[in-house]
Design a protein around this motif. Structure first.
Motif, mmCIF file in Angstrom:
data_model
loop_
_atom_site.group_PDB
_atom_site.id
_atom_site.type_symbol
_atom_site.label_atom_id
_atom_site.label_comp_id
_atom_site.label_asym_id
_atom_site.label_seq_id
_atom_site.Cartn_x
_atom_site.Cartn_y
_atom_site.Cartn_z
ATOM 1 N N SER A 45 1.003 -1.059 -0.143
ATOM 2 C CA SER A 45 -0.132 -0.215 0.036
ATOM 3 C C SER A 45 0.962 1.267 0.109
ATOM 4 O O SER A 45 2.225 1.152 0.373
ATOM 5 C CB SER A 45 -0.951 -0.070 1.215
ATOM 6 O OG SER A 45 0.178 0.030 2.503
ATOM 7 N N ASP A 47 1.235 3.626 1.715
ATOM 8 C CA ASP A 47 1.690 3.834 3.316
ATOM 9 C C ASP A 47 2.616 2.886 3.771
ATOM 10 O O ASP A 47 3.178 3.063 4.725
ATOM 11 C CB ASP A 47 0.709 4.136 4.353
ATOM 12 C CG ASP A 47 -0.387 3.259 4.378
ATOM 13 O OD1 ASP A 47 -0.053 2.220 3.901
ATOM 14 O OD2 ASP A 47 -1.341 3.342 5.439
ATOM 15 N N ALA A 49 1.879 -0.267 5.017
ATOM 16 C CA ALA A 49 1.239 -0.648 6.177
ATOM 17 C C ALA A 49 0.855 -2.253 5.772
ATOM 18 O O ALA A 49 1.056 -3.150 6.552
ATOM 19 C CB ALA A 49 0.258 0.033 6.848
ATOM 20 N N GLY A 107 -6.253 3.220 1.717
ATOM 21 C CA GLY A 107 -7.492 2.298 2.351
ATOM 22 C C GLY A 107 -8.322 1.888 0.831
ATOM 23 O O GLY A 107 -9.182 1.084 1.316
ATOM 24 N N ASP A 127 -10.015 -5.296 7.824
ATOM 25 C CA ASP A 127 -9.245 -4.670 8.835
ATOM 26 C C ASP A 127 -8.006 -5.483 9.049
ATOM 27 O O ASP A 127 -8.153 -6.366 9.804
ATOM 28 C CB ASP A 127 -10.127 -4.386 10.218
ATOM 29 C CG ASP A 127 -9.449 -3.629 11.106
ATOM 30 O OD1 ASP A 127 -8.009 -3.626 11.363
ATOM 31 O OD2 ASP A 127 -10.105 -2.731 11.933
ATOM 32 N N HIS A 131 -5.747 -1.457 10.135
ATOM 33 C CA HIS A 131 -5.552 -0.679 8.949
ATOM 34 C C HIS A 131 -6.767 -1.003 7.881
ATOM 35 O O HIS A 131 -6.861 -2.284 7.333
ATOM 36 C CB HIS A 131 -4.374 -1.259 8.200
ATOM 37 C CG HIS A 131 -4.049 -0.048 6.995
ATOM 38 N ND1 HIS A 131 -3.169 1.008 7.030
ATOM 39 C CD2 HIS A 131 -4.254 -0.071 5.674
ATOM 40 C CE1 HIS A 131 -3.160 1.465 5.935
ATOM 41 N NE2 HIS A 131 -3.591 0.943 5.273
#
Length: 155
Positions: A45, A47, A49, A107, A127, A131
């Motif tokens: 992703s 970011d 994460a 997201g 989830d 995240h």
């Protein structure tokens, strides 16, 4: 009763030979037949994460490829993660099977493909360790650069 006893020893070597041949065949056949999913794409992703992971399952010559989308923690294994989407017979162009994964943002994961024979989305909202990720499928997207065939490398 005596006849049964005299025949039994003659059957034991044959039975052992049959059992050994069967075990050898099953072991050899299992290695050469299509089987488990193979990871064919992994994209972190924005970011960093989580990772989007695409797997390919080849059920054999009489059926089409099955593609499964998983979302996991960064660098985590996908095999115990839930399937977010499953696409049977998905294509990227007229001669290439598969699905292209793209992150819209940290997201939202987009799974792009040209066509699919069937689609299942058992879990589009995930989830992963706090995240939140939403998986969106987008049909009608052609990838002219995708090579012919399935996505997994040839053995």
């Amino acid at each position: 009763m005596h006849a049964t006893r005299s025949m039994a020893p003659g059957w034991r070597p044959a039975l052992r030979l049959f059992a050994t041949a069967l075990a050898t065949c099953l072991a050899g056949c299992g290695a050469s037949q299509p089987g488990a999913d193979v990871e064919v794409a992994r994209i972190a992703s924005p970011d960093g994460a989580v990772d989007a992971v695409l797997t390919e399952y080849n059920p054999g010559a009489t059926a089409s490829f099955v593609y499964r989308v998983h979302v996991v923690g960064h660098d985590d294994a996908w095999d115990s993660a839930p399937v977010a989407a499953e696409l049977y017979g998905a294509t990227r162009n007229a001669s290439a099977y598969g699905v292209d994964l793209h992150w819209r943002d940290a997201g939202t994961l987009e799974a792009r493909y040209l066509r699919a024979r069937s689609i299942e989305v058992p879990k589009s909202k995930l989830d992963i360790d706090g995240h939140a990720v939403t998986v969106v499928l987008r049909a009608g997207v052609e990838n002219p650069d995708a090579p012919a065939g399935g996505m997994a490398p040839a053995p």
